[in-house]
Motif scaffolding. Structure first.
Motif, PDB file in Angstrom:
ATOM      1  N   SER A  97      37.146  19.467 -40.022  1.00 19.96           N
ATOM      2  CA  SER A  97      35.535  19.947 -39.907  1.00 19.96           C
ATOM      3  C   SER A  97      35.002  18.469 -38.635  1.00 19.96           C
ATOM      4  CB  SER A  97      34.359  20.252 -40.666  1.00 19.96           C
ATOM      5  OG  SER A  97      35.362  21.223 -42.171  1.00 19.96           O
ATOM      6  N   HIS A 115      33.316  23.659 -48.539  1.00 16.29           N
ATOM      7  CA  HIS A 115      33.061  23.998 -47.440  1.00 16.29           C
ATOM      8  C   HIS A 115      34.139  23.298 -46.990  1.00 16.29           C
ATOM      9  CE1 HIS A 115      32.223  24.087 -43.137  1.00 16.29           C
ATOM     10  NE2 HIS A 115      32.415  22.668 -42.929  1.00 16.29           N
ATOM     11  N   ASP A 116      35.091  22.191 -47.144  1.00 12.52           N
ATOM     12  CA  ASP A 116      36.545  21.593 -47.436  1.00 12.52           C
ATOM     13  C   ASP A 116      37.258  22.273 -47.530  1.00 12.52           C
ATOM     14  OD1 ASP A 116      35.032  19.054 -46.097  1.00 12.52           O
ATOM     15  OD2 ASP A 116      34.707  18.773 -47.838  1.00 12.52           O
ATOM     16  N   ASN A 148      37.503  25.358 -48.076  1.00  9.21           N
ATOM     17  CA  ASN A 148      37.548  27.005 -47.414  1.00  9.21           C
ATOM     18  C   ASN A 148      37.840  26.977 -45.854  1.00  9.21           C
ATOM     19  OD1 ASN A 148      35.804  28.381 -49.043  1.00  9.21           O
ATOM     20  ND2 ASN A 148      33.701  28.152 -48.081  1.00  9.21           N
TER      21      ASN A 148
END
Length: 323
Positions: free
Chosen positions: A129, A160-161, A163
């Motif tokens: 990201s 989030h990581d 995903n």
């Protein structure tokens, strides 16, 4: 015939820790060797991997594939001649490009002696990201060259990581195996995986300064000199490292504060303290420490940053942590 595995991954992905875990699983009947390359001049990884049951050869100070692969060829030939290992693990610098290394290992001159097996790439999914990683040619090409992806430090991932990692893997045209691991703990049986990824990689330019022309010998401390400093620069990063003699001892608490507060991206060191040895490893805000009762032969610490840092100020603060 020597079986070879390349263990790649960007700075701070956990290559050295992974190799340590692999060495713990080495069959007693096998002879293993390690060829390790670091961006910095001091040789921290070599100190961490020494005395682990395998013959070690270091190539510090840049990229082993520079100068038409000459540094790597010399180190590789020495290991093969001196130890004739059953398995050789190669750890390039996290700022290195894998293409020339792979080309050398698969060249005709080595085919009678070497079998290149699976190449691993250690990946910290949190970096997927961050544009400063995903926009880096070496970061992308290390992933592209791998046969197996090891998503390390998975215990630190947010949703989030996870995903981002899933999305990246779903878009992988080769559909290569991906394993989520913690603290470099990987099954050594994966080393026997055949190499299947032979896709062509781009030629990316290397930009390293080679401030140490005389090789490993200059890492020694001449005369009564108690310490020395070494700098290196390239690929958009700068390193500054220090080596101290065996008589120098550091305050544990003061040294930990120095490591924690230093305004740089990366800190790695093996240092003498009253309790024995302090091993420090900091990548951003990730901070890992380990102590061992036996003191090291010398103390070594390396800082790496994406731009120039106040090296003289950091040096003054480090010297003040000595006892």
């Amino acid at each position: 015939m020597t079986n070879i595995n390349l263990i790649t991954g960007f700075l701070g992905s956990g290559k050295t820790t992974t190799i340590q875990h692999l060495l713990q699983q080495k069959p007693e009947s096998e002879n293993w060797a390690i060829l390790v390359n670091e961006f910095g001049e001091i040789g921290i990884d070599g100190a961490l991997l020494a005395n682990r049951g395998a013959t070690l050869k270091e190539i510090p100070g840049g990229c082993m594939c520079c100068v038409n692969g000459l540094p790597m060829q010399v180190g590789l030939n020495m290991l093969l001649k001196q130890t004739n290992p059953d398995r050789l693990l190669i750890e390039p610098t996290g700022l290195g490009h894998p293409k020339q290394i792979l080309n050398l290992l698969t060249s005709e001159v080595y085919q009678p002696f070497l079998t290149l097996q699976a190449t691993f790439c250690l990946l910290d999914a949190r970096q997927l990201s961050e544009p400063r990683y995903t926009g880096n040619d070496n970061f992308r090409d290390q992933l592209a060259a791998a046969d197996i992806i090891l998503a390390n430090k998975s215990d630190t991932y947010s949703q989030h990581d996870i995903n981002a990692l899933t999305q990246w893997h779903n878009q992988d045209p080769l559909n290569r195996p991906l394993y989520r691991i913690e603290q470099g703990k990987v099954d050594s049986a994966l080393l026997n995986t055949e190499r299947t990824n032979r896709q062509s990689l781009p030629d990316n330019p290397h930009h390293h300064s080679h401030s140490r022309p005389n090789g490993l010998a200059t890492l020694s401390l001449p005369g009564n000199q108690g310490w020395r400093r070494a700098l290196n620069q390239g690929q958009g990063y700068t390193s500054c490292g220090w080596i101290f003699d065996s008589e120098t001892c550091f305050s544990t608490s003061d040294l930990l504060d120095w490591v924690r507060l230093s305004p740089v991206d990366r800190v790695k060191g093996v240092m003498r303290i009253p309790e024995g040895t302090l091993i420090v490893n900091r990548q951003g805000f990730d901070f890992k420490i380990e102590t061992q009762p036996v003191a090291p032969l010398d103390s070594r610490v390396e800082l790496i940053h994406t731009r120039e840092a106040p090296w003289n100020e950091l040096q003054s603060a480090l010297l003040k942590t000595r006892i």
